[in-house]
Design a protein around this motif. Structure first.
Motif, PDB file in Angstrom:
ATOM      1  N   PHE A 170       0.833 -45.052 -18.141  1.00 32.84           N
ATOM      2  CA  PHE A 170      -0.118 -44.072 -18.687  1.00 32.84           C
ATOM      3  C   PHE A 170      -1.523 -44.327 -18.134  1.00 32.84           C
ATOM      4  CE2 PHE A 170      -3.521 -43.504 -21.823  1.00 32.84           C
ATOM      5  CZ  PHE A 170      -3.529 -42.122 -21.908  1.00 32.84           C
ATOM      6  N   GLU A 189      -1.805 -43.305 -14.463  1.00 33.24           N
ATOM      7  CA  GLU A 189      -1.834 -41.849 -14.277  1.00 33.24           C
ATOM      8  C   GLU A 189      -3.152 -41.262 -14.790  1.00 33.24           C
ATOM      9  OE1 GLU A 189       3.004 -41.080 -14.561  1.00 33.24           O
ATOM     10  OE2 GLU A 189       1.701 -40.299 -16.149  1.00 33.24           O
ATOM     11  N   TRP A 190      -3.614 -41.792 -15.911  1.00 33.60           N
ATOM     12  CA  TRP A 190      -4.878 -41.296 -16.482  1.00 33.60           C
ATOM     13  C   TRP A 190      -6.030 -41.588 -15.523  1.00 33.60           C
ATOM     14  CZ3 TRP A 190      -9.754 -42.677 -17.893  1.00 33.60           C
ATOM     15  CH2 TRP A 190     -10.439 -41.780 -18.726  1.00 33.60           C
ATOM     16  N   ALA A 209      -5.822 -41.963 -12.345  1.00 34.71           N
ATOM     17  CA  ALA A 209      -5.695 -41.082 -11.172  1.00 34.71           C
ATOM     18  C   ALA A 209      -6.249 -39.695 -11.483  1.00 34.71           C
ATOM     19  CB  ALA A 209      -4.233 -40.996 -10.755  1.00 34.71           C
ATOM     20  N   LEU A 210      -5.934 -39.169 -12.667  1.00 29.46           N
ATOM     21  CA  LEU A 210      -6.443 -37.845 -13.060  1.00 29.46           C
ATOM     22  C   LEU A 210      -7.975 -37.856 -13.187  1.00 29.46           C
ATOM     23  CD1 LEU A 210      -3.865 -36.756 -15.809  1.00 29.46           C
ATOM     24  CD2 LEU A 210      -4.349 -35.520 -13.695  1.00 29.46           C
ATOM     25  N   THR A 218      -9.610 -38.300  -9.755  1.00 27.21           N
ATOM     26  CA  THR A 218      -9.558 -37.055  -8.977  1.00 27.21           C
ATOM     27  C   THR A 218     -10.583 -36.057  -9.515  1.00 27.21           C
ATOM     28  OG1 THR A 218      -7.194 -37.442  -8.739  1.00 27.21           O
ATOM     29  CG2 THR A 218      -7.979 -35.273  -8.111  1.00 27.21           C
ATOM     30  N   ALA A 219     -10.718 -36.004 -10.833  1.00 24.46           N
ATOM     31  CA  ALA A 219     -11.698 -35.081 -11.439  1.00 24.46           C
ATOM     32  C   ALA A 219     -13.112 -35.418 -10.966  1.00 24.46           C
ATOM     33  CB  ALA A 219     -11.611 -35.154 -12.963  1.00 24.46           C
ATOM     34  N   VAL A 220     -13.440 -36.700 -10.933  1.00 19.81           N
ATOM     35  CA  VAL A 220     -14.791 -37.104 -10.513  1.00 19.81           C
ATOM     36  C   VAL A 220     -15.007 -36.770  -9.037  1.00 19.81           C
ATOM     37  CG1 VAL A 220     -16.304 -39.105 -10.151  1.00 19.81           C
ATOM     38  CG2 VAL A 220     -15.032 -38.887 -12.287  1.00 19.81           C
ATOM     39  N   CYS A 254     -13.488 -34.427  -7.270  1.00 21.10           N
ATOM     40  CA  CYS A 254     -13.608 -32.956  -7.167  1.00 21.10           C
ATOM     41  C   CYS A 254     -15.012 -32.507  -7.590  1.00 21.10           C
ATOM     42  CB  CYS A 254     -12.569 -32.273  -8.051  1.00 21.10           C
ATOM     43  SG  CYS A 254     -10.897 -32.403  -7.437  1.00 21.10           S
ATOM     44  N   ALA A 255     -15.504 -33.098  -8.683  1.00 21.13           N
ATOM     45  CA  ALA A 255     -16.838 -32.722  -9.178  1.00 21.13           C
ATOM     46  C   ALA A 255     -17.919 -33.090  -8.160  1.00 21.13           C
ATOM     47  CB  ALA A 255     -17.108 -33.417 -10.510  1.00 21.13           C
ATOM     48  N   LEU A 266     -20.291 -32.112 -15.351  1.00 22.10           N
ATOM     49  CA  LEU A 266     -19.727 -31.967 -14.006  1.00 22.10           C
ATOM     50  C   LEU A 266     -18.255 -32.384 -13.954  1.00 22.10           C
ATOM     51  CD1 LEU A 266     -22.768 -33.295 -11.958  1.00 22.10           C
ATOM     52  CD2 LEU A 266     -21.716 -31.053 -11.653  1.00 22.10           C
ATOM     53  N   TRP A 306     -13.309 -30.437 -14.504  1.00 24.87           N
ATOM     54  CA  TRP A 306     -12.279 -30.751 -13.506  1.00 24.87           C
ATOM     55  C   TRP A 306     -11.138 -31.520 -14.148  1.00 24.87           C
ATOM     56  CZ3 TRP A 306     -11.768 -28.610  -8.890  1.00 24.87           C
ATOM     57  CH2 TRP A 306     -12.879 -27.997  -8.312  1.00 24.87           C
ATOM     58  N   LEU A 329      -7.282 -30.304 -14.175  1.00 21.01           N
ATOM     59  CA  LEU A 329      -6.159 -31.119 -13.701  1.00 21.01           C
ATOM     60  C   LEU A 329      -5.123 -31.314 -14.809  1.00 21.01           C
ATOM     61  CD1 LEU A 329      -8.129 -33.780 -11.607  1.00 21.01           C
ATOM     62  CD2 LEU A 329      -6.657 -31.979 -10.722  1.00 21.01           C
ATOM     63  N   TRP A 375       3.428 -35.522 -14.672  1.00 21.83           N
ATOM     64  CA  TRP A 375       2.747 -36.499 -15.544  1.00 21.83           C
ATOM     65  C   TRP A 375       2.528 -35.891 -16.937  1.00 21.83           C
ATOM     66  CZ3 TRP A 375      -1.688 -38.446 -11.782  1.00 21.83           C
ATOM     67  CH2 TRP A 375      -1.091 -39.141 -10.719  1.00 21.83           C
ATOM     68  N   THR A 414       1.293 -38.253 -19.914  1.00 23.66           N
ATOM     69  CA  THR A 414      -0.120 -38.637 -19.776  1.00 23.66           C
ATOM     70  C   THR A 414      -1.025 -37.438 -20.042  1.00 23.66           C
ATOM     71  OG1 THR A 414       0.491 -40.288 -18.129  1.00 23.66           O
ATOM     72  CG2 THR A 414      -1.818 -39.601 -18.151  1.00 23.66           C
TER      73      THR A 414
END
Lengths: 254, 167
Positions: free
Chosen positions: A6, A9-10, A12-13, A16-18, A20-21, B61, B65, B69, B79, B82
């Protein structure tokens, strides 16, 4: 094992969000850009209701006679409506914090003005050359009425528009400069104003969209922080200016 | 493991998969306006008066996103566990934020699907906040069901794997 998965994966999400931002903010149009670190007054403090703020702004609530004089004069003029009483800074009814602040900044007026030998407004006792708009070094801003705004407009006082760039371009008070407090680069624009060396005791008008809009107060606080002691907020803002049939300029130029 | 018929129905894949996709679509739709206008969303975040000043912009910001996601992960079925746990966490934060401001009668624009203030009166905003609180609570319940469904299917698979193979 499940927790480890968990967390991986968290992460990674979130990562990725940061990313992308970061990429999106770097590529977006200037008026949609945002500085990653903002500086906003009272970000974690619920604002007091407008009415109670006005009540607390009564002269009796002021701790010192000098502050009282400075804060009440603009609203005791003949052009003031009953609803435009002087209000203290965004911290509410003149807290210790808001009173202490100017003491640390009164020694740094805008540079050019200091070079010209402009008297420090914090120590000024003679009648104000600003007439009905004396400086108020102990308060970030004072609210003024539409009549007073028009008077200052006719006198050629500097105006600053705190609204978004798109709103500014759609129409603004002629001569007003755009400093959208919610877009990137606001600190640079404030720094530029500081370097221009405006007279720290000269009246300056800031406005936004009126109503519940507090962007003009936020901009006023930023201008006060760089040593400008006479920032006046046009509380009813641009919609009121338009409603009264005053001139309006469109486009990106003041 | 014995379960009541209601719980069996509520955690049935027919329902939880639809809830999962529905929540995913909602979160993608909610993220897009915020991604398109970060300064407006930063203003919304600031208006809640709960986030420390240096974090307002960073949150405005990055959070949209993250929502995008999460939504995409739920729609695509990647996933899922999660994403569902994160969704429960995010919705709980939203509920607490709205709840605190309702409790102190501080009207705020939700900023959930639209980042531009609609010029509503404080009374209208407070009424809208109550509705948002209800809506987010419903979404939180839906996310919890998705999570429960996923956990149940995982347990069932584990039991199947542990069962002796018939000769």
């Amino acid at each position: 094992m499940a927790v480890k998965r968990f967390l991986a994966e968290w992460a990674a999400l979130a990562g990725t969000a940061v990313v992308c931002a970061l990429v999106a903010n770097a590529l977006t149009a200037p008026q949609r850009k945002l500085d990653w670190v903002g500086r906003y007054p009272d970000a974690t403090e619920a604002p007091v209701a407008l009415e109670s703020r006005r009540e607390s702004a009564s002269p009796a609530a002021k701790p010192s006679s000098r502050q009282e004089t400075a804060s009440t004069q603009p609203v005791s003029g003949p052009a003031v409506s009953s609803g435009s009483a002087a209000s203290p800074g965004p911290s509410g009814s003149g807290t210790e914090k808001s009173r202490e602040k100017p003491a640390t900044r009164k020694n740094k007026p805008a540079p050019a003005a200091a070079a010209k030998g402009t008297p420090n407004p914090a120590t000024q006792t003679a009648p104000s050359p600003q007439g009905a708009f004396p400086p108020h070094p102990k308060q970030p801003w004072v609210e003024i009425s539409a009549g007073q705004v028009k008077e200052l407009f006719d006198r050629g006082a500097p105006f600053f528009d705190a609204r978004r760039t798109a709103d500014y371009e759609a129409g603004h008070i002629p001569g007003a400069r755009s400093i959208p407090v919610w877009e990137a680069g606001v600190e640079e624009k404030i720094k530029k104003i500081y370097q221009e060396g405006l007279d720290p005791s000269a009246p300056i008008v800031v406005y936004c969209s009126g109503g519940e809009c507090e962007d003009s107060h936020m901009l006023a606080k930023k201008l006060w922080d760089i040593g400008l002691n006479n920032v006046l907020v046009y509380k009813d803002g641009f919609p009121d200016w338009q409603k009264r049939g005053n001139p309006v300029h469109q486009g990106s130029q003041p | 493991v014995t379960r009541g018929p209601l719980l069996s129905w509520l955690t049935h894949p027919w329902l939880t998969i639809r809830l999962q996709i529905g929540l995913g679509v909602i979160f993608v739709a909610a993220a897009l306006p915020k991604i398109l206008d970060p300064p407006a969303f930063a203003h919304m975040v600031y208006n809640y008066r709960l986030v420390p000043s240096p974090l307002v912009n960073a949150m405005a910001l990055a959070m949209p996103w993250f929502e995008l996601l999460l939504g995409a992960a739920l729609v695509l079925g990647l996933w899922r566990r999660t994403a569902a746990i994160s969704l429960v966490g995010l919705l709980s934060i939203f509920i607490v934020a709205i709840g605190i401001n309702l409790a102190r009668a501080h009207p705020v624009n939700c900023g959930c699907f639209d980042v531009h203030a609609a010029g509503k009166s404080p009374a209208e905003l407070l009424a809208e906040m109550r509705w948002v609180l209800l809506r987010d609570s419903g979404m939180l319940a839906a996310a919890a069901l998705v999570l429960a469904g996923l956990s149940q299917r995982k347990t069932a698979r584990a039991l199947d794997a542990a069962a002796p193979t018939p000769r």
